[in-house]
Design a protein around this motif. Structure first.
Motif, PDB file in Angstrom:
ATOM      1  N   LEU A   1      -8.794  -5.400  -6.584  1.00 39.82           N
ATOM      2  CA  LEU A   1      -9.550  -4.250  -7.085  1.00 39.82           C
ATOM      3  C   LEU A   1      -9.515  -4.157  -8.607  1.00 39.82           C
ATOM      4  O   LEU A   1      -9.920  -3.136  -9.173  1.00 39.82           O
ATOM      5  CB  LEU A   1      -8.988  -2.949  -6.489  1.00 39.82           C
ATOM      6  CG  LEU A   1      -8.885  -2.871  -4.963  1.00 39.82           C
ATOM      7  CD1 LEU A   1      -8.353  -1.509  -4.532  1.00 39.82           C
ATOM      8  CD2 LEU A   1     -10.239  -3.141  -4.306  1.00 39.82           C
TER       9      LEU A   1
ATOM     10  N   LEU B   1      -8.018  -0.985   0.246  1.00 35.15           N
ATOM     11  CA  LEU B   1      -7.598  -2.378   0.133  1.00 35.15           C
ATOM     12  C   LEU B   1      -7.373  -2.990   1.518  1.00 35.15           C
ATOM     13  O   LEU B   1      -7.735  -4.142   1.770  1.00 35.15           O
ATOM     14  CB  LEU B   1      -6.316  -2.473  -0.709  1.00 35.15           C
ATOM     15  CG  LEU B   1      -5.830  -3.880  -1.029  1.00 35.15           C
ATOM     16  CD1 LEU B   1      -6.885  -4.682  -1.788  1.00 35.15           C
ATOM     17  CD2 LEU B   1      -4.536  -3.828  -1.853  1.00 35.15           C
TER      18      LEU B   1
ATOM     19  N   SER C   1       0.840  -1.200   0.000  1.00 32.00           N
ATOM     20  CA  SER C   1       0.000   0.000   0.000  1.00 32.00           C
ATOM     21  C   SER C   1       0.869   1.242   0.000  1.00 32.00           C
ATOM     22  O   SER C   1       1.890   1.298   0.691  1.00 32.00           O
ATOM     23  CB  SER C   1      -0.913   0.010   1.234  1.00 32.00           C
ATOM     24  OG  SER C   1      -1.622   1.242   1.311  1.00 32.00           O
TER      25      SER C   1
ATOM     26  N   GLY D   1      -3.337  -2.799  -5.123  1.00 31.51           N
ATOM     27  CA  GLY D   1      -4.641  -2.216  -5.449  1.00 31.51           C
ATOM     28  C   GLY D   1      -4.777  -1.749  -6.883  1.00 31.51           C
ATOM     29  O   GLY D   1      -5.568  -0.849  -7.155  1.00 31.51           O
TER      30      GLY D   1
END
Ligand code: SF4
Length: 344
Positions: free
Chosen positions: A175, A56, A49, A146
Motif C-alpha cells: 500500500l 490489506l 495487521s 500496510g
C-alpha cells in the motif's frame, strides 16, 4: 520454520521493487507485489495487521489465497478489534496467526505490578509486541505491512519491496503508493470490513489503555494522516526560525513501530541509536562530517560518540520530551548514508 522457495536477498528485493514501482494503478501494483511475494516465498511469507480494517488482507487473499496474517494479541485489545479480526478471518481466504506474549496480562501484573503500560510503557510494549513480533517473524523469509507513504514524513521514501536488513528478510509494502482516497474507494467497492472504532473517531487502532479517539476539532493526523500535522507550534524551540514548528514526542507504540521499520536502529522513547563501524579512524571521522552535514541541514543535532573506527549515533528531541518524527527522519538519512550493517 517453513523453508522459503527462494532465498531472500537484498538484490532480489531491489529487482522486485524496480519492477513493481512502475505500475501506476495502486490496486494493480498492490496485487502484483502480493502475488509475487506469495509465489516467491510461499508459506514463508506473512503479513501483519492491527485489524483496523481488512484492506490489506482482502488484497492479499485475492493475490495469494490462504496468506498468513499475523495479529499481535497483546491482551489489551478492544473487543471491537477482536471482533474485526474474527470478521475478517471468516469472510476472507486468509489464515490469521494470533500471536501472544510469553506471559498473560495477569502473569505480567503479578511480576511487574498492575498497569505496567502506565508506569513503563516501553517495557510493556517490548514484552507484549516487540518480542512476540520478532519471535514470529524469525520463522519467515518475507513479511509485509500496510504502511503508506502519505502517512508521515518518515514514510515518504517507503519502497513497495524493500530489504529488512535488521531481520535479513524481504519486506513488502503493497500500500506504499496508496492515498486515503484509494483506500476509501477500495473499501467501498469491495465492502471491506472496517473496525467499528474507526467509525467513532479512533484514527489508529491499538491497545485500549494507550489508544483514544480523536476529539472534535482535533487533527487526526498524528495517528493516520500527513506527518506535518504532528508538528506543533507550541513546541517551537529557542533558536528556530520564526514560524517554524517542531514535532511532538511519539508514543511508545509509535517509536517501537518506527524502530522496527528502520534498518539498523534500536532504542525507545528516551532515544534511538545506531553504531557504525568503519575501515579506519579517518573514515570514521569523515563519516562524522557527513552526519553533521545532514544534521545541520535538518537543524537537528544528534549525539555522536567516536571511538577509534566506530561511531555511535544517538538521537532524541529533548525539548519535545522524547523521540519525534524528526529523529526518525534523521535516522533514515543516516541509514541512507551508511546502508551497511551495524558495527555491533
Ligand atoms: S500499546 Fe500500551 S498496553 Fe499495548 S503493549 Fe504497548 S504499553 Fe502495553
Amino acid at each position: 520454520m517453513t523453508t522459503a522457495l527462494i532465498e531472500p536477498t537484498p538484490e532480489l528485493a531491489a529487482e522486485a521493487d524496480a519492477r513493481f514501482e512502475g505500475i501506476a494503478d495502486p490496486v494493480e501494483q498492490a496485487l502484483a507485489v502480493l502475488r509475487w511475494a506469495g509465489e516467491t516465498f510461499g508459506d514463508s511469507f506473512a503479513l501483519t495487521s492491527s485489524m483496523a480494517d481488512g484492506l490489506l488482507a482482502h488484497l492479499a487473499a485475492r493475490a495469494h489465497p490462504g496468506v498468513q496474517v499475523i495479529f499481535l494479541q497483546t491482551g489489551y485489545h478492544f473487543a471491537e478489534t477482536i471482533g474485526t479480526r474474527d470478521w475478517i478471518a471468516s469472510v476472507m481466504d486468509i489464515r490469521v496467526l494470533s500471536v501472544e506474549a510469553e506471559k498473560t496480562v495477569a502473569e505480567q501484573d503479578a511480576e511487574f505490578g498492575p498497569a505496567l503500560h502506565d508506569r513503563d510503557p516501553d517495557l510493556c510494549c517490548d514484552l507484549r509486541k516487540v518480542q512476540p513480533l520478532a519471535r514470529t517473524l524469525a520463522g519467515f523469509s518475507a513479511w509485509g505491512s500496510g504502511v503508506r507513504r502519505d502517512e508521515s514524513v518518515t514514510r515518504v521514501g517507503t519502497k513497495v519491496v524493500d530489504w529488512d536488513a535488521k531481520r535479513g528478510m524481504v519486506k513488502v509494502n503493497p500500500l506504499a503508493a496508496w492515498n486515503q482516497d484509494d483506500v476509501d474507494a477500495y473499501v467501498h467497492e469491495h465492502q471491506v470490513p472496517v473496525n467499528p472504532l474507526v467509525e467513532i473517531g479512533y484514527a489508529s487502532i491499538g491497545c485500549a489503555p494507550c489508544t483514544r479517539p480523536v476529539a472534535p476539532g482535533e487533527d487526526p493526523a498524528p495517528a493516520a494522516g500527513p506527518a506535518a500535522a504532528r508538528w506543533s507550534a507550541a513546541s517551537t524551540p529557542r533558536g528556530d526560525t520564526p514560524g517554524m514548528t517542531r514535532p511532538q514526542a511519539l508514543s511508545p507504540e509509535e517509536v517501537a513501530t518506527a524502530v522496527a521499520e528502520l534498518t539498523h536502529w534500536d532504542g525507545d522513547v528516551q532515544g534511538i541509536y545506531r553504531r557504525v563501524e568503519f575501515p579506519s579512524f579517518r573514515a570514521a571521522v569523515d563519516a562524522v562530517v557527513q552526519i553533521a552535514d545532514v544534521a545541520e541541514e535538518m537543524d537537528h543535532h544528534p549525539d555522536l560518540d567516536l571511538r577509534y573506527d566506530c561511531v555511535r549515533i544517538a538521537v532524541v528531541t529533548h525539548d519535545a520530551g522524547g523521540v519525534t518524527e524528526l529523529d526518525v527522519e534523521l535516522a533514515r538519512r543516516v541509514d541512507a548514508l551508511f546502508p551497511g550493517t551495524n558495527g555491533d
